[in-house]
Write a protein that holds these residues in place. Structure first.
Motif, PDB file in Angstrom:
ATOM      1  N   ALA A 129      14.388 -14.658  13.872  1.00 52.86           N
ATOM      2  CA  ALA A 129      13.350 -14.212  14.805  1.00 52.86           C
ATOM      3  C   ALA A 129      13.968 -13.571  16.047  1.00 52.86           C
ATOM      4  O   ALA A 129      13.498 -12.541  16.534  1.00 52.86           O
ATOM      5  CB  ALA A 129      12.458 -15.390  15.198  1.00 52.86           C
ATOM      6  N   ALA A 130      15.054 -14.177  16.558  1.00 52.54           N
ATOM      7  CA  ALA A 130      15.697 -13.639  17.754  1.00 52.54           C
ATOM      8  C   ALA A 130      16.383 -12.309  17.460  1.00 52.54           C
ATOM      9  O   ALA A 130      16.461 -11.437  18.339  1.00 52.54           O
ATOM     10  CB  ALA A 130      16.710 -14.643  18.296  1.00 52.54           C
ATOM     11  N   LEU A 131      16.874 -12.138  16.250  1.00 48.21           N
ATOM     12  CA  LEU A 131      17.576 -10.894  15.901  1.00 48.21           C
ATOM     13  C   LEU A 131      16.646  -9.691  15.918  1.00 48.21           C
ATOM     14  O   LEU A 131      17.111  -8.552  16.061  1.00 48.21           O
ATOM     15  CB  LEU A 131      18.247 -11.036  14.529  1.00 48.21           C
ATOM     16  N   VAL A 132      15.350  -9.923  15.772  1.00 49.01           N
ATOM     17  CA  VAL A 132      14.395  -8.815  15.895  1.00 49.01           C
ATOM     18  C   VAL A 132      14.442  -8.244  17.306  1.00 49.01           C
ATOM     19  O   VAL A 132      14.364  -7.027  17.515  1.00 49.01           O
ATOM     20  CB  VAL A 132      12.968  -9.300  15.562  1.00 49.01           C
ATOM     21  N   ASP A 133      14.606  -9.144  18.272  1.00 44.18           N
ATOM     22  CA  ASP A 133      14.620  -8.739  19.685  1.00 44.18           C
ATOM     23  C   ASP A 133      16.027  -8.468  20.189  1.00 44.18           C
ATOM     24  O   ASP A 133      16.247  -7.575  21.004  1.00 44.18           O
ATOM     25  CB  ASP A 133      13.970  -9.841  20.528  1.00 44.18           C
ATOM     26  N   ARG A 134      17.000  -9.243  19.691  1.00 43.57           N
ATOM     27  CA  ARG A 134      18.377  -9.143  20.189  1.00 43.57           C
ATOM     28  C   ARG A 134      19.362  -9.157  19.029  1.00 43.57           C
ATOM     29  O   ARG A 134      19.913 -10.209  18.683  1.00 43.57           O
ATOM     30  CB  ARG A 134      18.692 -10.307  21.122  1.00 43.57           C
TER      31      ARG A 134
ATOM     32  N   ASP B 146      11.975  -7.814  36.411  1.00 47.31           N
ATOM     33  CA  ASP B 146      13.152  -7.562  35.580  1.00 47.31           C
ATOM     34  C   ASP B 146      12.812  -7.836  34.113  1.00 47.31           C
ATOM     35  O   ASP B 146      12.109  -8.798  33.796  1.00 47.31           O
ATOM     36  CB  ASP B 146      14.299  -8.461  36.026  1.00 47.31           C
ATOM     37  N   PRO B 147      13.308  -7.007  33.194  1.00 46.82           N
ATOM     38  CA  PRO B 147      12.985  -7.222  31.778  1.00 46.82           C
ATOM     39  C   PRO B 147      13.644  -8.446  31.163  1.00 46.82           C
ATOM     40  O   PRO B 147      13.237  -8.881  30.081  1.00 46.82           O
ATOM     41  CB  PRO B 147      13.488  -5.932  31.096  1.00 46.82           C
ATOM     42  N   GLU B 148      14.635  -9.019  31.836  1.00 46.80           N
ATOM     43  CA  GLU B 148      15.356 -10.163  31.280  1.00 46.80           C
ATOM     44  C   GLU B 148      14.704 -11.466  31.734  1.00 46.80           C
ATOM     45  O   GLU B 148      14.781 -11.835  32.910  1.00 46.80           O
ATOM     46  CB  GLU B 148      16.815 -10.122  31.731  1.00 46.80           C
ATOM     47  N   PRO B 149      14.059 -12.216  30.824  1.00 45.35           N
ATOM     48  CA  PRO B 149      13.353 -13.442  31.232  1.00 45.35           C
ATOM     49  C   PRO B 149      14.262 -14.474  31.885  1.00 45.35           C
ATOM     50  O   PRO B 149      13.858 -15.130  32.851  1.00 45.35           O
ATOM     51  CB  PRO B 149      12.765 -13.968  29.913  1.00 45.35           C
ATOM     52  N   ALA B 150      15.473 -14.645  31.367  1.00 44.05           N
ATOM     53  CA  ALA B 150      16.364 -15.659  31.935  1.00 44.05           C
ATOM     54  C   ALA B 150      16.727 -15.322  33.375  1.00 44.05           C
ATOM     55  O   ALA B 150      16.848 -16.229  34.217  1.00 44.05           O
ATOM     56  CB  ALA B 150      17.631 -15.783  31.081  1.00 44.05           C
TER      57      ALA B 150
ATOM     58  N   ALA C   6      22.689 -25.175  19.005  1.00 44.40           N
ATOM     59  CA  ALA C   6      22.237 -26.541  19.278  1.00 44.40           C
ATOM     60  C   ALA C   6      21.403 -27.086  18.116  1.00 44.40           C
ATOM     61  O   ALA C   6      21.551 -28.260  17.732  1.00 44.40           O
ATOM     62  CB  ALA C   6      21.432 -26.576  20.571  1.00 44.40           C
ATOM     63  N   LEU C   7      20.533 -26.257  17.549  1.00 42.71           N
ATOM     64  CA  LEU C   7      19.740 -26.698  16.394  1.00 42.71           C
ATOM     65  C   LEU C   7      20.633 -26.993  15.200  1.00 42.71           C
ATOM     66  O   LEU C   7      20.421 -27.955  14.458  1.00 42.71           O
ATOM     67  CB  LEU C   7      18.713 -25.616  16.031  1.00 42.71           C
TER      68      LEU C   7
ATOM     69  N   ASP D  85      19.197 -18.144  25.800  1.00 41.35           N
ATOM     70  CA  ASP D  85      20.337 -17.541  25.125  1.00 41.35           C
ATOM     71  C   ASP D  85      20.244 -17.943  23.658  1.00 41.35           C
ATOM     72  O   ASP D  85      20.416 -19.119  23.324  1.00 41.35           O
ATOM     73  CB  ASP D  85      21.642 -18.052  25.730  1.00 41.35           C
ATOM     74  N   PRO D  86      19.955 -17.006  22.751  1.00 37.28           N
ATOM     75  CA  PRO D  86      19.708 -17.404  21.356  1.00 37.28           C
ATOM     76  C   PRO D  86      20.927 -18.051  20.705  1.00 37.28           C
ATOM     77  O   PRO D  86      20.772 -18.945  19.872  1.00 37.28           O
ATOM     78  CB  PRO D  86      19.324 -16.085  20.675  1.00 37.28           C
ATOM     79  N   VAL D  87      22.128 -17.630  21.076  1.00 38.09           N
ATOM     80  CA  VAL D  87      23.322 -18.236  20.481  1.00 38.09           C
ATOM     81  C   VAL D  87      23.390 -19.717  20.848  1.00 38.09           C
ATOM     82  O   VAL D  87      23.654 -20.575  20.001  1.00 38.09           O
ATOM     83  CB  VAL D  87      24.592 -17.487  20.932  1.00 38.09           C
TER      84      VAL D  87
END
Length: 533
Positions: free
Chosen positions: A304-309, A105-109, A288-289, A281-283
């Motif tokens: 960085a995450a916005l490049v992918d998502r 599956d393409p979704e790692p999670a 959290a950071l 989950d990038p959000v």
């Protein structure tokens, strides 16, 4: 052209009316969920008489909720397909995919969630079959709700070397001890196989000829030094929880000796994997950071995450960090523009755009060059013709118009602030007059807009009109203070703003000299007592 007769797999698929599903620890798996069947085909020469008796005994065993039932095969337990004979193990389930499918599956999670669920189910499988059960991903089917069930087989240990070499995927799931022909040394081969499956969520399976793969397995170097074949987006590899999970799995699978006292329990491995997948989950991770007091890292990870998502919620969160935590309103506006494009129907980005542009206006940061008392604005030295300010005005206008009617009323103050900040005072005066009225009724209690109204008159040089509005606001604040219709902190906020306005009005009157507006202290009065320009 290859015919069905030339392709053994096609022969089996046609004869069983099923499709190939992957390599099991023993044999190959085929699925026919429409008929509630999965099949395991093991070459007859690999199965002894005692093992065949084991398989027949499984058909009468009590059913367990974590094991797929073994049922009688109507057309015989041994069958010939092409020029080969196979022992057939038939399972009853309508599951339509396996853990092997999930790993692609393409979704790692999602991949990690399925492996974590299999790890939690593993102790039950071990109890039902006995020590030595080794589930390969194709041996695990995902039932309703993605619940993992095992296609069981007696714990016979590894298949023959010939079968291992015929399907190299089995080689990488062997423990290093088994690859060297040694006892397990305390390491659970089934847990090891699932740990390798978990690593496949992070990295691709190694490639090479079977001899080379067997050597790598024996040396506990299946995934060693192969970071270039990672299956995760770059931003995920920067997340601490993801790196930590990969490291735990790598340490467990790379030890050359037996497991020893520090072998992780399946549940602990599952917990580590679940922590990693939640951080995918990038959000969640960016928030959290931010909450941990690391806004720079949070915004960097968001970019960085916005490049992918490039998702709406992540863009909105990143804009909030840029504006509120880092004091970068222009970067926030850029992110909000992307959010608008990502989902034009949601209102949050429009509201934030208005709030930011209104805030810039109140601070005098978007006045066109040379515009009155604006001082040095954002446009100075960037857009000498004021085009930057005009773009912001167009952006604010578009954002305001895309809001639902109720939202426009709530954000009319921000829009007015933008127009005032741009010195478009006539338009601002008309705008505020419109939004201060509900039909013929003047909403005097909208103190934010009332003071905006006074600001427009002050900017237009109509000082008496500005003073009249100021008095109306002062009387209104006294009224709501006495009857308790407004919170004290809100009254204080409006009162502080009114006091600042009165100081500027007083300074303007002193500069005017005689307190009149262009020699005429009369303003045009509405019937409701409001002054119009």
């Amino acid at each position: 052209m290859t015919t069905a007769v030339d392709d053994p797999m096609r022969v089996v698929e046609d004869e069983l009316d099923a499709e190939y599903a992957g390599v099991g620890w023993w044999g190959s798996l085929y699925r026919a969920p429409g008929r509630r069947r999965w099949y395991r085909l093991i070459p007859v020469k690999e199965v002894s008489g005692e093992q065949r008796a084991d398989l027949l005994a499984w058909q009468t065993r009590p059913r367990r909720p974590d094991l797929v039932p073994v049922v009688r095969e109507e057309r015989g337990e041994q069958r010939q397909f092409g020029d080969r004979w196979f022992q057939i193990v038939s399972y009853e389930t309508d599951a339509d995919r396996s853990l092997d499918d999930a790993l692609e599956d393409p979704e790692p999670a999602y991949r990690l969630a399925c492996v974590a669920a299999a790890l939690r189910a593993f102790p039950g499988w071990r109890d039902g079959i006995g020590p030595g059960v080794v589930p390969l991903p194709a041996d695990v089917v995902l039932a309703a709700g993605h619940r993992p069930l095992l296609l069981p087989l007696p714990a016979w240990g590894p298949p023959s070397l010939g079968e291992l070499f015929a399907s190299p995927e089995r080689l990488v799931h062997l423990t290093p001890e088994a690859a060297r022909g040694l006892p397990s040394g305390g390491r659970d081969p089934g847990l090891y196989a699932l740990a390798v499956a978990a690593l496949r969520c992070f990295e691709s399976l190694p490639y090479g000829d079977p001899e080379r793969l067997l050597q790598r397995t024996a040396c506990a170097e299946v995934f060693g030094g192969r970071r270039g074949d990672g299956r995760l987006p770059v931003w995920m590899r920067r997340v601490h929880q993801v790196r930590a999970a990969r490291e735990v799995l790598a340490v467990f699978t790379s030890r050359r000796s037996g497991a020893g006292p520090d072998e992780p329990e399946p549940g602990r491995l599952a917990d580590v994997i679940d922590t990693a997948r939640h951080s995918m989950d990038p959000v969640t991770t960016v928030r959290a950071l931010r909450e941990a007091g690391e806004p720079h890292r949070a915004l960097g990870l968001a970019h960085a995450a916005l490049v992918d998502r490039p998702g709406y919620d992540l863009l909105l969160l990143a804009a909030g960090i840029a504006r509120q935590n880092l004091g970068e309103p222009l970067e926030a506006l850029s992110l909000l523009e992307r959010a608008v494009l990502a989902d034009p129907e949601r209102a949050e980005a429009y509201e934030e755009q208005l709030s930011i542009i209104g805030g810039l206006s109140m601070a005098g940061r978007i006045r066109p060059p040379g515009a009155g008392a604006g001082g040095a604005g954002v446009g100075d030295g960037q857009d000498a013709d004021g085009s930057f300010a005009e773009r912001l005005k167009a952006k604010a206008t578009a954002a305001f118009e895309r809001l639902p009617p109720g939202g426009r009323r709530d954000h009319a103050h921000e829009m007015a602030s933008c127009l005032i900040g741009l010195d478009d005072l006539t338009a601002a005066n008309d705008f505020v007059h419109q939004w201060l009225h509900d039909g013929p009724t003047l909403m005097w209690w909208r103190f934010d807009l009332m003071i905006d109204y006074a600001e427009t008159f002050l900017g237009l040089g109509l000082l008496d009109a500005a003073g009249q509005i100021s008095e109306q606001v002062r009387a209104g604040l006294k009224k709501v203070r006495e009857n308790g219709q407004m919170a004290r902190d809100e009254i204080h906020r409006h009162g502080t703003r009114l006091a600042d306005f009165d100081l500027r009005l007083l300074a303007a009157r002193e500069e005017d000299g005689n307190g009149n507006e262009d020699g005429n202290g009369d303003g045009d009065g509405d019937e409701d007592g409001e002054t119009r320009s």
